[in-house]
Design a protein around this motif. Structure first.
Motif: not given
Length: 639
Positions: A86-97, A154-162
């Motif tokens: 359930i917690a992982t679903m939030g990071v999936i939807v909150g990220a663009g990758m 989600g946004p934090g990991v997206t920024a890191l991945t970018t």
């Protein structure tokens, strides 16, 4: 290395193992996604727009959810897995990758949170309300974590991945991507490979595939070239057990994709880290020059998996195969140089494997970063104990001597407990008490983790025998004649020359233990007891675990695999009055052994009982005639 640095290393190893444990159970899903990607995307083998629609949902939802669920389950079983998903679903939807890295973070956190909640309310829930509380607590806490991960993680990991994508593109532009092997190859031994490969490289690689149709990043960690080069070097230039086992390990590594199988071989010679690094650098450089890359991650890192997700075209296959071969050749050449020039004694493969297992940890302790649960050894239960097993590598030498001594003590104590010996590989799953040499105990624990394990450093005079008998007497009052699993009766084999006088040698001198062992082996060969290949097996057995037994006694014998080289049972006794060094221990009596169908056990038992008394050892070590030696043993097996 300081204690602080050792502690940091251990923590990194456990953390790496934890991350790896989230990915490994889900490799099948990665394979399914990789094959669908390789087949049906526009640049795939058989492009299909309808079936290609499976690719994005699988990589965006299925794989991260599986990782998150597995991470939560590692911390707190199924309940932790549900909240972790359930917690992982939030990071999936909150990220663009694809959010593999986010799943590796939120899955364990979800499991940890629900575990802490359950510990707080333990014993406070009224009867009949357990299901209601359990379901609502997991739903509410999971929902809160999903919102937090959607808004922040989600946004934090997206920024890191970018940022990482930009860094990789820069490395490609300036041509320094091969240098990543300096970090990636050592990270494998710390079990950070899956975190790096699937947490960092795979998401970036997926973005590259969308833009260019393939990505070299899928091959940075998965390339089997460095590992196969090291194993092939051991095949040709290794020694003892390492050389014998390297061919099988090479096949498993290269075609099975299990990279961790070569880690113990590196740990035996730490300089081989340079072979892995230079092989990795060379492989990535070759891939960069030839334009290599894959359509999807090669999971596991098998050469066959790499071929399966290689883009169409002879050029792509040539580039990827060349990247693997160049890495293998460079790694092989450096490994040969290390093995041929190393002045240090080659390490113990078994010991190195146990070091690796210590790095990995057990399944129950893999989540140490989030839970304090630890696996403890089994407890001794004297009242229900019916069987004690001595175990060694081959089950015919040191364990037989130890079993003889304890059997005598148990019988004298009037206990109805069976004492036998066997090879570690043959330990039964229901073993109750297992006694091994200290070096072999971790291996025995891995074979039968539920048993009560006793480690001894001296099979001939360990005080732990008396301690065990005392414990058994306190918990077991029955008195019966001691039984033996395989009663040894005097038969034609025993009576026809297991130990003729010609097999006893006095006043010998040796410059090394290897020379002494080879002399003992040649005696057995000349007597028609074994084939000549048994001698090398005796050397390999001593390299695996020293055959020094204590009390100035050594009993060299072959490995378990060498039992096929034994023609009939035979024993040789070699007196070395001035002693010969066995790994820092002075040995004055050498008992060379070859066992066939238990024909040697009676004399081995007599030797064990005799040599348990240092006074008897002293008499045998100074005996002037062969008859004196036989008289001290207490029985004659001369024809």
């Amino acid at each position: 290395m300081s204690q602080d640095n050792k502690g940091i290393k251990v923590k990194v190893q456990k953390f790496g193992n934890f991350l790896s444990s989230m990915v490994m159970p889900n490799i099948g899903a990665f394979i399914a996604w990789g094959l669908i990607t390789a087949l049906f995307i526009p640049t795939g083998w058989i492009p299909n727009e309808n079936l290609a629609a499976l690719v994005d949902p699988m990589v965006k939802y299925l794989l991260p959810l599986l990782i998150g669920y597995t991470g939560g389950k590692l911390v707190y079983d199924t309940r932790g897995g549900v909240v972790g998903a359930i917690a992982t679903m939030g990071v999936i939807v909150g990220a663009g990758m694809p959010m593999f890295l986010g799943a590796m973070l939120m899955g364990p956190i979800g499991g940890w949170v629900i575990k802490k909640f359950d510990s707080l309310i333990e014993g406070k829930v009224k009867t009949g309300f357990e299901m209601l509380i359990n379901n609502f607590s997991s739903g509410i806490l999971g929902g809160i974590l999903a919102i937090i991960s959607y808004l922040a993680i989600g946004p934090g990991v997206t920024a890191l991945t970018t940022a990482l994508v930009a860094g990789v593109e820069w490395m490609l532009d300036v041509g320094v991507l091969p240098l990543t092997s300096i970090l990636i190859e050592p990270a494998k031994v710390l079990f950070l490979n899956n975190a790096i490969n699937h947490g960092v490289l795979s998401p970036i690689g997926i973005e590259q595939v969308k833009q260019t149709g393939q990505s070299i990043l899928f091959l940075l960690e998965a390339n089997p070239g460095p590992g196969i080069g090291i194993l092939l070097a051991y095949c040709f230039f290794g020694k003892g057990t390492a050389k014998q086992t390297a061919p099988g390990a090479a096949i498993i590594h290269f075609f099975g994709g299990i990279h961790e199988i070569y880690f113990p071989y590196v740990l035996m010679h730490p300089m081989l880290f340079f072979a892995a690094i230079l092989g990795g650098v060379s492989g990535v450089f070759t891939l960069s020059m030839l334009g290599g890359g894959l359509l999807a991650p090669a999971s596991p890192g098998s050469f066959l998996a790499i071929l399966a997700v290689t883009p169409q075209g002879a050029g792509s296959y040539l580039a990827n195969i060349a990247g693997v071969l160049v890495a293998a050749v460079v790694s092989f050449l450096v490994s040969v140089l290390v093995l041929k020039t190393s002045k240090s004694k080659e390490g113990n493969l078994e010991e190195a494997a146990e070091k690796m297992q210590a790095m990995k940890g057990k399944k129950s302790s893999v989540a140490n970063a989030f839970t304090a649960n630890e696996t403890t050894d089994a407890e001794l239960n004297p009242k229900n104990l019916k069987h004690v097993i001595f175990a060694c590598d081959a089950g015919m030498g040191s364990s037989a001597m130890g079993a003889s001594l304890l059997r005598k003590k148990v019988k004298e104590a009037g206990l109805d407990i069976k004492v036998t010996n066997t090879a570690i590989s043959n330990l039964p799953n229901d073993a109750q008490v297992v006694i091994t040499q200290e070096e072999l105990t971790p291996r025995a624990k891995q074979k039968v983790p539920a048993a009560y394990h006793i480690s001894v450093d001296n099979f001939l005079s360990s005080p732990k025998y008396d301690q065990l008998v005392s414990q058994l007497k306190d918990g077991n009052n029955s008195k019966a004649e001691q039984r033996s699993e395989e009663p040894i009766e005097k038969n034609s084999t025993t009576d026809s020359g297991v130990l003729p006088k010609e097999n006893i040698f006095l006043n010998k001198q040796f410059s090394s233990k290897e020379e002494a062992i080879r002399f003992a082996g040649q005696v057995l060969v000349d007597g028609g007891y074994v084939h000549s290949s048994y001698i090398d097996a005796m050397i390999a057995r001593d390299q695996l675990t020293s055959t020094f037994m204590g009390n100035d006694v050594a009993i060299p014998h072959g490995t378990e695999e060498a039992k096929a080289d034994v023609i009939k049972s035979g024993v040789t006794i070699i007196q070395v009055p001035d002693g010969v060094d066995f790994d820092g221990n002075k040995v004055r009596l050498i008992f060379g052994i070859a066992g066939k169908a238990g024909g040697h056990l009676e004399i081995l038992s007599a030797i064990a009982v005799t040599c348990s008394e240092m006074e008897n050892v002293e008499k045998m070590a100074t005996a002037k005639t062969v008859d004196e030696v036989l008289a001290i043993i207490g029985t004659s097996f001369e024809k």
